[in-house]
Design an enzyme around this catalytic site. Sequence first.
Site, PDB file in Angstrom:
ATOM      1  N   SER A   1       0.817  -1.226   0.000  1.00 40.30           N
ATOM      2  CA  SER A   1       0.000   0.000   0.000  1.00 40.30           C
ATOM      3  C   SER A   1       0.845   1.267   0.000  1.00 40.30           C
ATOM      4  O   SER A   1       0.413   2.310   0.491  1.00 40.30           O
ATOM      5  CB  SER A   1      -0.949   0.016   1.203  1.00 40.30           C
ATOM      6  N   ARG A   2       2.037   1.157  -0.503  1.00 40.75           N
ATOM      7  CA  ARG A   2       2.959   2.293  -0.599  1.00 40.75           C
ATOM      8  C   ARG A   2       3.375   2.849   0.762  1.00 40.75           C
ATOM      9  O   ARG A   2       3.964   3.921   0.852  1.00 40.75           O
ATOM     10  CB  ARG A   2       2.364   3.413  -1.460  1.00 40.75           C
TER      11      ARG A   2
END
Length: 209
Positions: free
Chosen positions: A186-187
């Site tokens: 999710s970065r």
Amino acid sequence: MRSEYAEEKGLSSADLAADWTAQFDRWFADAVAYPLPEPNAMVLGTADADGRPSGRIVLLKGYDPDGFVFFTNHTSRKGRQLQANPYASLVFPWFPMQRQVNVTGRVVPVDRAETEAYFASRPRGSQLGAWASPQSQVIPDRATLEENQRAVAERFADVDPIPAPPHWGGLRVLPDTVEFWQGRASRLHDRLRYRRTDEGPWVVERLAP
């Protein structure tokens, strides 16, 4: 891209070594064992006196608590830029492991004895190439380069070892910051940076991804 190095635990401050050199030892050993094709390949970023940047890949040839060492022709574009603006960045792009190491710092020459010792360890063809190539300069064609190589080979036919050219040598990046970047889902990546303070000691900081 996922790998065993991007587990849920990621990279925590508690996992870090006491200093950046020991932490780089760990990650570099991982990159060698992975195995990556050239784990010592790094993107060297420089800028000229007007601040115009350029980048290229060079090979790390050594490191210690003082910094990271590479070798180059001092009359090349990077060599001229570093004479005008002696600061650089390094990036080790270990993509399959979802890891990067990012370095910034001042650049200084290594002593001549270190340059000569490394140059003597290079293959003879690479030694001749260092003399033959006017690196980063415009040349009319490939034949010019090959003729330079033949002339240099004749010049040094009876010389062993070939001495390092006076315009060629080692440079050391003295780090102000060394950041260890670990990819996460999710970065929400982990970025932990060792930073040299004005007072001298290093601090460790977490950066937002």
